[in-house]
Structures are given as C-alpha cells and as structure tokens.
Scaffold this active site. Structure first.
Site, short mmCIF file in Angstrom:
data_model
loop_
_atom_site.label_atom_id
_atom_site.label_comp_id
_atom_site.label_asym_id
_atom_site.label_seq_id
_atom_site.Cartn_x
_atom_site.Cartn_y
_atom_site.Cartn_z
N ASP A 132 1.07 -1.10 0.02
CA ASP A 132 0.11 0.01 -0.06
C ASP A 132 0.76 1.25 0.03
O ASP A 132 1.92 1.11 0.23
CB ASP A 132 -0.98 -0.02 1.37
CG ASP A 132 -2.21 0.79 0.98
OD1 ASP A 132 -2.36 1.52 0.02
OD2 ASP A 132 -3.18 0.43 1.62
N GLU B 181 0.48 0.30 -5.26
CA GLU B 181 -0.61 1.09 -5.54
C GLU B 181 0.11 2.62 -5.79
O GLU B 181 -0.50 3.52 -5.35
CB GLU B 181 -1.36 1.35 -4.03
CG GLU B 181 -2.00 -0.21 -3.41
CD GLU B 181 -3.38 0.03 -2.56
OE1 GLU B 181 -3.78 1.28 -2.72
OE2 GLU B 181 -3.89 -0.79 -2.47
N TRP B 182 1.14 2.43 -6.44
CA TRP B 182 2.07 3.36 -6.73
C TRP B 182 1.30 4.71 -7.53
O TRP B 182 1.27 5.65 -7.13
CB TRP B 182 3.30 2.79 -7.46
CG TRP B 182 4.09 3.95 -8.22
CD1 TRP B 182 4.00 5.45 -8.01
CD2 TRP B 182 5.42 3.72 -8.73
NE1 TRP B 182 5.05 5.80 -8.60
CE2 TRP B 182 6.05 4.78 -9.16
CE3 TRP B 182 6.03 2.46 -9.11
CZ2 TRP B 182 6.95 4.79 -10.13
CZ3 TRP B 182 7.15 2.43 -9.85
CH2 TRP B 182 7.75 3.69 -10.15
N PRO B 183 0.61 4.14 -8.67
CA PRO B 183 0.06 5.52 -9.43
C PRO B 183 -1.32 5.96 -8.69
O PRO B 183 -1.61 7.23 -8.79
CB PRO B 183 -0.59 4.50 -10.84
CG PRO B 183 -0.41 3.10 -10.32
CD PRO B 183 0.68 2.89 -9.36
N LEU B 184 -1.97 5.13 -7.88
CA LEU B 184 -3.09 5.48 -6.93
C LEU B 184 -2.73 6.67 -6.11
O LEU B 184 -3.55 7.70 -6.14
CB LEU B 184 -3.65 4.33 -6.25
CG LEU B 184 -4.68 4.86 -4.96
CD1 LEU B 184 -5.71 5.81 -5.57
CD2 LEU B 184 -4.98 3.91 -4.19
N TYR B 185 -1.60 6.51 -5.55
CA TYR B 185 -1.10 7.78 -4.64
C TYR B 185 -0.39 8.71 -5.38
O TYR B 185 -0.02 9.76 -4.75
CB TYR B 185 -0.12 7.10 -3.74
CG TYR B 185 -1.00 6.28 -2.47
CD1 TYR B 185 -1.54 7.01 -1.41
CD2 TYR B 185 -1.24 4.90 -2.64
CE1 TYR B 185 -2.41 6.11 -0.57
CE2 TYR B 185 -2.07 4.11 -1.95
CZ TYR B 185 -2.59 4.99 -0.83
OH TYR B 185 -3.27 4.24 0.13
N ASP C 159 -10.32 3.00 -3.74
CA ASP C 159 -10.86 1.78 -3.38
C ASP C 159 -12.31 1.49 -3.78
O ASP C 159 -13.24 2.22 -3.65
CB ASP C 159 -11.01 1.48 -1.73
CG ASP C 159 -9.39 1.40 -1.11
OD1 ASP C 159 -8.63 1.60 -1.88
OD2 ASP C 159 -9.36 1.33 0.13
#
Ligand SMILES: *[C@@H]1O[C@H](CO)[C@@H](O)[C@H](O)[C@H]1NC(C)=O
Ligand SMILES: *[C@@H]1O[C@H](CO)[C@@H](O)[C@H](O)[C@H]1NC(C)=O
Ligand SMILES: *[C@@H]1O[C@H](CO)[C@@H](O)[C@H](O)[C@H]1NC(C)=O
Ligand SMILES: *[C@@H]1O[C@H](CO)[C@@H](O)[C@H](O)[C@H]1NC(C)=O
Length: 431
Positions: free
Chosen positions: A159, A191-195, A219
């Site tokens: 995460d 979850e690199w691109p999400l953040y 999510d």
C-alpha cells in the site's frame, strides 16, 4: 507487402512495448480472494470470531476454496490485507503477526494454504505506517522482503499510505529490488499510481518494470456508484493505462464485490463482465462460506474467466458510448473479440441495442459466429455485417458476447478490425 508490415507495426505498437517485471509471475491476471472490502479492519475476535482478521478466516476461506470449486475455477491466492501485524516489530526489527489473532504465525498459515494447493498473499505499506496505522516498511524494505520470503509468502500487496509522494517511485522500486534479492518469486501488487495521480502523471513504463499489478484509482466499495466511478475513471484514462497492461503486469481496478450486499444481480454481472474485459486481477472480497448460488455461479463462470485470462493478454477498453449505453471491447486470441454492452439507464425495463452499431462488429464482414456469454449462455450462430438483431440489456446490466470472424476470411476480418484500431477510438464512436 508494405501493408502487412505496417499492420504488424501497428499491432506491435499496441501490445505492451514496455518490459514487464521479470519474476515469472502474473502472466495472466491474478485470481484469488482478498479480505479488505468485506472484512476491513475487524480485529474484535472476542465478539466477532467468525469475521475478525485472524488465521482462522484465511484457513476457512482456503478450505472453502478447495471444497466449493473456487480453486478449480482458477482462484488461487488467499490474500491478507491490512491489520494483520502486531503494533510492534520484534527485537530484530521484523514484522510479526498479532499473537492473539495469528497464534500459529504466518509461516504456519502459509504452509496450511500451500497444503491445499493454494497461495498466500500478505500486505504491507511503502511508508511510515500502513493505512490503518500498523508498522510501515519505510526503512525496512529488505528486512520485510526477507521476512515474507522466509515465511514462504507468495504475494505482497504494498500500500502507499504515509509517504511523501515524491518518494513513491523509489520506495516501490526499492521494495521490488528487495523482493528480487530474496531469490523467491513473490507477486508484487502496488498502489504507486493511485497515490501519485493527485500530484503528477505516473510513469507507467517504470511501474510496469517494477510491479505485477497496480491500483490506479480509489478503493472499491459495495455499491453500483463505486463500480460506475471506477469504470468512468478507467475509460477516461484508457489512452494512458491500457497500453501498460499485458502479461506480467496489469491495471488493477480493485476487488470484485460480487456476492455481498450492495449490487443487484444485473450489477454483479456488469462488474464481472467489465473486470473480464479490463483483464483485471480477479480478487474477490466476499464471504465464500456464505454466498448466494447465483453470485457463485457468476464468479465461477468459465466463459467469463476465459475472457479475463485470454492468453493474448490485452486489456479491453471502451469503444463507444451514448447516454444510455457503453460498449467495451477486448481483443482475444484466435482473432476473436469480446464485447460488453452495458445499459447505464437505471430506470425502466430492458433496452434494445442493435448489434450492427458495435464498433467491432466490422469483423462480421462478411460473416462471423457469435456467442452470448451473459446474461445467459447462448450460441447465436453465424451472423453478417447486416444482421438485424438487437440485444436486450437490463437497466445497469451488461450483455457479454464473443465474436469470431469465420475462418477463411481471417485476413480480411483481421485487417478490418485493426484498421482503425487505437485506444483513442472511443472519441470517434459516440453512438
Ligand atoms: C530478479 O531479477 C532478474 C533480472 O530481472 C530476473 O532474471 C530474476 O528472475 C529475478 N528473480 C526473482 C526471484 O524475481
Ligand atoms: C515532500 O517532499 C518534497 C521534496 O523533498 C518537499 O518539498 C515537500 O515539502 C514534502 N512534502 C511534505 C508534505 O512533507
Ligand atoms: C531507495 O534506495 C536508495 C539506494 O539505496 C536510497 O538512497 C533511497 O533512500 C531509498 N528510498 C527509499 C524511499 O527508501
Ligand atoms: C519513465 O521510466 C522509464 C523507465 O524507468 C525511464 O526510462 C523514463 O525516462 C521515464 N520517463 C519519464 C518521463 O520520466
């Protein structure tokens, strides 16, 4: 001759030009079960022993996965999400499982899951702490990678909470290297691109080299609006993200919530169909010990799973839209095409949709065979480019088809289909 060469160039350009993480894993989208959406951070084993995050939960899921046909359908990974560890690292600085909830420890749990012919996934975080404030891996990447390898864990969901976004790239890359250094192949879910998206356009070349799949967007929750939002995000970013997907690395639109509380059966069919079209990891988050037979049959539908797992490994994308309908298409091996026609209207009854306006229907020139997969399996036989048939699609439901050009016309059909092929095609195909 030049035309063939050009076509091959176009095809080559569309397939992932980018190197995938070379750990031999995720050559097809990952299939399994992940606790988060359904069980969240329930640590109250005194009052809620059946639903708390404990070794029992994963052992029971593993048992059911074998007994009830899940494993046979392809679901393989039993995955732990946040809230498994103790709040303190041990004397050597290693993560340790909460001793009350995981009395046997993670190694024993992995052995148990392996004895069932399944694989175990675990969770950690690239930053200071996990999202639920358990110890994070920042400063401990090599220690934690080695701990997971020593425990014989098969997948890591990593995460991105509590890290300055400017360090996300190096954090995810450092952990990828640390996992590689253990010598054990561990599937790496990021979850690199999400953040990163809120600050900067992520570098999908680097992400694909680093991770086996990656979350791009928020999510999922147990509602149709959540599914719609994820699909809208995906189609509006498809030019950027679709070319990054392929064997070894996939875009992850988050868990399947089929079999829970919030989706009607038509909406569950829409999620299953569209996740198959998107070549998404199929990670269910539901209670397999207690699931309605229709949801179970949908999740185990071998025709839909075959579309998701198709060896060509190309992510599908939205090819047309109107106020009431969206058409999504996924090229399959054997020159076939999977087509999902989704009725977005959430009022009234079934709506008719003429097949001739499906962009990929051009592979039916002069003829094709068509199979309906959802809502019911139905062989629709040989069709032509003028076929006067209409699909009936329920409100918020999806009709899923596969279309195969008739053999002998392959060259022509193939050429027609790919001629205007581009992930940008959507913009020119408003119905
Ligand atoms: C580590 O990376 C190298 C080079 O990319 C690769 O050949 C090897 O298989 C990887 N090992 C593991 C365990 O992932
Ligand atoms: C994140 O890091 C950058 C670069 O080092 C720095 O300028 C910025 O202030 C940091 N942001 C926060 C919230 O700490
Ligand atoms: C990643 O590794 C490099 C090289 O060891 C180090 O300089 C850097 O601080 C690390 N970054 C993070 C976020 O751990
Ligand atoms: C993206 O990452 C790749 C591979 O790591 C690198 O070669 C490229 O320069 C990066 N692109 C940008 C725009 O930073």
């Amino acid at each position: 001759m030049e035309k063939t060469a050009l076509l091959l160039l176009v095809l080559g350009g569309l397939r992932s030009v980018v190197e995938a993480l070379d750990n031999g894993l995720a050559l097809k989208p990952t299939m399994g079960w992940l606790h988060w959406e359904r069980f969240m951070c329930n640590t109250d084993c005194d009052n809620d022993p059946d639903n708390c995050i404990s070794e029992r939960l994963y052992m029971q899921m593993a048992d059911v996965m074998v007994k009830e046909g899940w494993k046979e359908a392809g679901y393989e990974y039993v995955c732990i999400d946040d809230c498994w560890p103790s709040h303190q690292r041990d004397a050597e600085g290693r993560l340790q499982a909460d001793p009350q909830r995981f009395p046997g420890g993670i190694k024993k749990l992995a052995d148990y899951v392996h004895s069932k012919g399944l694989k175990l996934g675990i969770y950690a975080d690239v930053g200071q702490t996990t999202c639920a404030r358990y110890p994070g891996s920042l400063g401990y990447y090599e220690t934690d990678a080695q701990t997971f390898a020593d425990w014989d864990v098969d997948l890591l969901k990593f995460d991105g909470c509590f890290l300055n976004w400017t360090l996300l790239g190096e954090g995810y890359i450092n952990m990828s290297k640390a996992l590689n250094k253990t010598g054990k192949s561990i599937l790496y879910s990021c979850e690199w691109p999400l953040y990163e998206w809120p600050f900067n356009r992520p570098n999908y070349t680097a992400i694909r080299e680093t991770c086996n799949h990656w979350r791009n967007y928020v999510d999922v929750s147990d509602s149709w609006s959540s599914i719609r939002t994820i699909l809208d995000w995906t189609s509006s970013h498809q030019d950027i993200i679709v070319p990054a997907a392929g064997p070894g690395g996939w875009n992850d639109p988050d868990m399947l919530v089929i079999g829970n509380f919030g989706l009607s059966h038509d909406q569950q069919e829409s999620q299953m169909a569209l996740w198959a079209i998107m070549a998404a990891p199929l990670l269910m988050s539901n209670d397999l010990r207690d699931i309605c037979p229709r949801s179970k049959a949908l999740l185990q539908n071998k025709h839909i799973i075959a579309i998701n797992q198709d060896p060509l490994g190309t992510q599908g994308y939205r090819t047309a839209k109107s106020n009431n309908f969206e058409v999504w298409e996924k090229p399959l091996s054997n020159n076939s095409l999977a087509v999902a026609v989704m009725n977005l209207q959430d009022i009234g009854g079934p709506q008719k949709f003429p097949v001739v306006v499906i962009p990929g229907w051009k592979i039916c020139d002069p003829r094709c065979t068509v199979t309906q997969i959802l809502p019911q399996y139905k062989e629709m036989g040989v069709q032509t480019k003028q076929s006067d048939i209409a699909l009936s699609v329920n409100p918020t439901g999806t009709t899923l088809l596969t279309i195969t050009p008739i053999k002998g016309n392959f060259r022509r059909a193939h050429k027609l289909f790919w001629k205007n092929e581009s992930v940008k095609r959507d913009q020119t195909n408003t119905l």
